[in-house]
Write an enzyme that holds these catalytic residues in place. Structure first.
Site, PDB file in Angstrom:
ATOM      1  N   ARG A  73       2.185 -10.785  10.254  1.00 55.91           N
ATOM      2  CA  ARG A  73       3.526 -10.204  10.413  1.00 55.91           C
ATOM      3  C   ARG A  73       4.601 -11.186   9.944  1.00 55.91           C
ATOM      4  O   ARG A  73       5.726 -10.798   9.665  1.00 55.91           O
ATOM      5  CB  ARG A  73       3.819  -9.859  11.882  1.00 55.91           C
ATOM      6  CG  ARG A  73       2.936  -8.814  12.538  1.00 55.91           C
ATOM      7  CD  ARG A  73       2.757  -7.582  11.716  1.00 55.91           C
ATOM      8  NE  ARG A  73       1.521  -7.663  10.927  1.00 55.91           N
ATOM      9  CZ  ARG A  73       1.221  -6.862   9.929  1.00 55.91           C
ATOM     10  NH1 ARG A  73       2.057  -5.928   9.554  1.00 55.91           N
ATOM     11  NH2 ARG A  73       0.093  -6.999   9.263  1.00 55.91           N
ATOM     12  N   ASP A 119      -3.487   7.701   4.964  1.00 58.00           N
ATOM     13  CA  ASP A 119      -3.056   6.323   5.167  1.00 58.00           C
ATOM     14  C   ASP A 119      -3.683   5.788   6.450  1.00 58.00           C
ATOM     15  O   ASP A 119      -4.051   6.560   7.338  1.00 58.00           O
ATOM     16  CB  ASP A 119      -1.521   6.293   5.260  1.00 58.00           C
ATOM     17  CG  ASP A 119      -0.958   4.893   5.104  1.00 58.00           C
ATOM     18  OD1 ASP A 119      -1.720   3.981   4.717  1.00 58.00           O
ATOM     19  OD2 ASP A 119       0.246   4.712   5.366  1.00 58.00           O
ATOM     20  N   GLU A 120      -3.786   4.469   6.554  1.00 52.78           N
ATOM     21  CA  GLU A 120      -4.314   3.806   7.765  1.00 52.78           C
ATOM     22  C   GLU A 120      -5.672   4.403   8.172  1.00 52.78           C
ATOM     23  O   GLU A 120      -5.910   4.717   9.339  1.00 52.78           O
ATOM     24  CB  GLU A 120      -3.317   3.927   8.933  1.00 52.78           C
ATOM     25  CG  GLU A 120      -1.916   3.416   8.628  1.00 52.78           C
ATOM     26  CD  GLU A 120      -1.825   1.899   8.542  1.00 52.78           C
ATOM     27  OE1 GLU A 120      -2.868   1.233   8.647  1.00 52.78           O
ATOM     28  OE2 GLU A 120      -0.708   1.388   8.349  1.00 52.78           O
ATOM     29  N   LYS A 135       0.816  -1.217   0.000  1.00 50.80           N
ATOM     30  CA  LYS A 135       0.000   0.000   0.000  1.00 50.80           C
ATOM     31  C   LYS A 135       0.852   1.271   0.000  1.00 50.80           C
ATOM     32  O   LYS A 135       0.483   2.266  -0.626  1.00 50.80           O
ATOM     33  CB  LYS A 135      -0.955   0.014   1.193  1.00 50.80           C
ATOM     34  CG  LYS A 135      -0.309   0.198   2.549  1.00 50.80           C
ATOM     35  CD  LYS A 135      -1.346   0.232   3.655  1.00 50.80           C
ATOM     36  CE  LYS A 135      -0.719   0.351   5.029  1.00 50.80           C
ATOM     37  NZ  LYS A 135       0.029   1.602   5.220  1.00 50.80           N
ATOM     38  N   THR A 136       2.003   1.240   0.691  1.00 48.96           N
ATOM     39  CA  THR A 136       2.851   2.434   0.731  1.00 48.96           C
ATOM     40  C   THR A 136       3.395   2.751  -0.651  1.00 48.96           C
ATOM     41  O   THR A 136       3.462   3.915  -1.054  1.00 48.96           O
ATOM     42  CB  THR A 136       4.002   2.245   1.738  1.00 48.96           C
ATOM     43  OG1 THR A 136       3.455   1.887   3.009  1.00 48.96           O
ATOM     44  CG2 THR A 136       4.800   3.524   1.907  1.00 48.96           C
ATOM     45  N   GLN A 176      -7.361  -4.722   9.925  1.00 48.93           N
ATOM     46  CA  GLN A 176      -6.240  -4.367  10.794  1.00 48.93           C
ATOM     47  C   GLN A 176      -6.578  -3.199  11.718  1.00 48.93           C
ATOM     48  O   GLN A 176      -5.687  -2.511  12.217  1.00 48.93           O
ATOM     49  CB  GLN A 176      -5.007  -4.032   9.954  1.00 48.93           C
ATOM     50  CG  GLN A 176      -4.458  -5.220   9.186  1.00 48.93           C
ATOM     51  CD  GLN A 176      -3.155  -4.896   8.482  1.00 48.93           C
ATOM     52  OE1 GLN A 176      -2.124  -4.697   9.106  1.00 48.93           O
ATOM     53  NE2 GLN A 176      -3.207  -4.844   7.159  1.00 48.93           N
TER      54      GLN A 176
END
Length: 703
Positions: free
Chosen positions: A594, A223-224, A37-38, A254
């Site tokens: 993770r 973002d987020e 996504k980044t 998340q």
């Protein structure tokens, strides 16, 4: 797309490329864990500037940590060059601070306002409750502080809250909230929550100012988005409401921060807020094996409140998840220790290994296991450097020099070092300030407190011609802090002096990197730091220990999740209501995703935690993963035997350590014993601080 495209987007997959090339208007990018996504967000910003000719000053990109904002800025600058510096890329709080700084007069503040931290907020609340004759045992000040913070983030003013009063506690909260707001305003101070709330109040009161920012920031990236609270949600919506060029990136699966006000429904409701919104799903994972992703999908599908998506990968199937049912928490720790030893001996770097847990208290036995076996580790989110008393004292001096009306800072240091200024004097100053509608500093007229006032004014004047680092030296000398600590001649005082000297390296780095020697900018920077910890930096590989809440956004090749038991994970406080269990399940999804190469899930038949021993069932999440992806290890006590063998190898019968002994440690070098318990020696190592080590370990030798 215009002719003569110069940006190469071949490194993106089809869905990522679609997200980058999507035109104006609202866009929701649902980005699964490890889906890049980044890369998409930075490429989209770069594409707007390089290919669409958008002015970088018309773009604002907001994320949740300073680290993420810095990384995003560096990536964009690499793609678009120095014009990238003109983009507003920051956290929500930094963005809010910019707006306040540019409009402080309209909000009724002076230019030299200060930002108080969480501890200082608590100090204000304690004093207010004391003035209200409210017994702390009856009404916990931390509870009141948290209520005030929640109200602010939910956009509930004292006036609105007054309508919700229905018992003694809510009545106390309302009165304390109102006094708290009055106190901060009188002190020309803001708290962290104000950095979000004040811009919204400004825009509501001055729509013409909102229009200016809407014209300035025609393109909004967040973002987020699943982690936004009400204030962040409202601020985002206000800024983007004219042009509706808002692109939000996130993953509802998340969303794990409801306890601090995050509302994952913001991302679920995006299409209702923006009826013509486009939605693009990023489901290809580049991080984990197929086994790990299938396990994560199997867990999260049990949640009802979610957006439908299914992570997939072209990576290998990978090993099954290793599941171990240990005897107790010590047995659990010995398995983790033994397995990490095996990984390390096979060539795995310890930097690629993480141990995750639901609550901080679970780390203790893992730490002991690592100390037993000489496995170096770091705890992320441990006691922060800026929370140390000596650093807070120094910061209080700096804040008061910058803003003499900051009563919180004044009360912290007016009698530190000791100046024979008693509590009664301080209380009288506080009362005079309230009666006169001004600050405590302004009403000081006589006595020892006047000497203190003159000292602050003198340092304020001197600081004008000094660099930040020179100012720190001046404050340490003139305040008496340095002399006070040097005169104690204790190890604790020496360590505090080392920390104060370390602070100078922070100011020096700030000066060298930014070229700024401004106390104003430095204090703002310090106030916004949210992800520092007090671990000493060195390059040696270490296992990372951290809570699952703290690990979001990170990845490791090998991940151990301990305490996979009912009442621990999912947490006992969550199991009585559906939303609670769903958030715990999202937390489990985060933990699983993770892991890049191998995942270990460990629980115990019985566990002593918080001083209580209990027998817990295995976590429901293990059953939800499904047996197809799990390799269960039958544990019949073999690990306990291994512990005894390890102890025979690694321990002396008795080192005979006592307080004051000089020792040599194989890794840390020379040190002094400051405390000895039954099994643990606390040793201070020069330049490294205090370490807790197993007392009879062979790595420690008396000299």
């Amino acid at each position: 797309m215009k002719d003569g495209v110069i940006m190469n987007l071949d490194y993106l997959n089809d869905k990522q490329k679609q997200a980058v090339l999507e035109g104006d208007g609202p866009l929701l990018i649902l980005a699964g864990a490890g889906s890049g996504k980044t890369s998409v967000l930075t490429a989209k910003v770069a594409y707007l500037i390089k290919e669409k000719g958008v002015n970088p000053k018309n773009v604002v990109a907001i994320t949740f940590t300073n680290k993420a904002a810095k990384e995003m800025k560096q990536r964009i600058i690499r793609q678009v060059g120095n014009v990238g510096y003109d983009i507003q890329i920051s956290t929500f709080h930094s963005f809010g601070l910019r707006i306040i700084r540019e409009n402080y007069e309209k909000l009724g503040y002076d230019k030299n306002f200060t930002i108080i931290d969480s501890d200082d907020s608590l100090t204000v609340v304690k004093k207010i409750l004391k003035d209200m004759n409210v017994d702390a045992s009856r009404c916990n000040p931390k509870f009141i502080k948290n209520q005030i913070s929640s109200c602010k983030n939910e956009m509930v003013t004292p006036e609105k809250y007054s309508k919700l009063v229905n018992d003694d506690i809510s009545d106390i909260t309302y009165k304390a909230y109102k006094k708290y707001e009055d106190t901060l305003f009188r002190n020309n101070s803001l708290d962290f929550d104000d950095l979000l709330v004040k811009p919204i109040q400004l825009f509501m009161k001055h729509p013409e100012v909102l229009q200016q920012y809407q014209e300035m920031f025609k393109y909004v990236f967040i973002d987020e988005y699943q982690d936004t609270n009400e204030a962040q949600y409202v601020l985002s919506k206000m800024i983007s409401s004219k042009y509706k060029n808002i692109c939000v990136v996130g993953d509802d699966s998340q969303s794990i921060y409801s306890w601090r006000g995050a509302n994952f429904k913001n991302i679920l409701n995006f299409e209702k807020d923006y009826t013509n919104a486009k939605v693009i799903l990023l489901e290809q994972n580049y991080r984990s094996t197929k086994t790990i992703l299938n396990a994560a999908n199997n867990v999260i599908k049990n949640n009802h409140k979610k957006k439908d998506k299914n992570l997939w990968t072209n990576n290998e199937d990978g090993e099954k998840i290793k599941y171990v049912r240990a005897i107790d928490e010590k047995n659990e720790a010995s398995f983790v220790t033994k397995e990490i030893k095996i990984l390390s001996e096979s060539g795995v770097s310890l930097d690629e290994v993480a141990v995750l847990y639901r609550t901080n208290a679970q780390s203790r036995t893992i730490e002991e296991g690592f100390l037993n076996s000489n496995i170096p580790y770091k705890i992320v989110g441990a006691y922060a450097f800026y929370s140390r008393k000596e650093i807070k004292d120094l910061l209080a001096y700096l804040k008061l020099i910058y803003n003499p009306r900051d009563d919180v800072s004044l009360m912290r240091i007016i009698n530190y070092p000791k100046r024979a200024i008693g509590t009664k004097t301080i209380d009288n100053l506080s009362m005079d300030a309230v009666l006169n509608g001004t600050s405590m500093f302004d009403v000081i007229k006589k006595g020892k407190e006047l000497e203190f006032k003159n000292l602050i004014l003198q340092m304020k004047e001197e600081s004008k011609s000094l660099s930040l680092t020179e100012t720190i030296d001046m404050v340490l000398d003139k305040s008496g802090m340095k002399k006070e600590l040097e005169s104690e001649h204790t190890l604790e005082a020496d360590i505090r002096l080392e920390n104060l000297n370390e602070f100078k390296s922070i100011t020096k780095t700030f000066e060298e990197e930014s070229g700024i020697a401004s106390l104003e900018d430095f204090l703002s920077e310090v106030s916004l730091v949210s992800d520092v910890n007090d671990q000493k930096n060195d390059d040696s590989p270490k296992v990372t220990l951290m809570t699952i809440h703290a690990v979001k956004g990170l990845e490791f090749k090998y991940v151990f999740v301990i305490g996979m038991e009912e009442n621990i994970f999912p947490h006992i406080n969550s199991v009585e209501y559906e939303d609670g269990v769903e958030e715990e399940r999202r937390l489990c999804y985060v933990a699983i995703t993770r892991a890049k190469k191998k995942l270990y899930l460990i629980n115990a038949l019985k566990r002593t935690l918080f001083g209580r021993t209990s027998v817990n069932m295995p976590s429901r999440f293990i059953a939800e993963i499904g047996s197809d992806y799990i390799d269960a290890v039958e544990n019949k006590g073999a690990l306990s035997n291994q512990v005894k063998m390890d102890k025979t190898k690694m321990f002396n019968e008795d080192n005979g350590l006592s307080i004051g002994d000089n020792v040599i440690h194989d890794t840390y070098g020379p040190g002094v014993v400051v405390m000895v318990d039954k099994t643990v020696a606390t040793i201070a190592f020069k330049g490294l601080g205090i370490k807790k080590l197993m007392k009879n370990h062979k790595s420690i030798k008396k000299v």
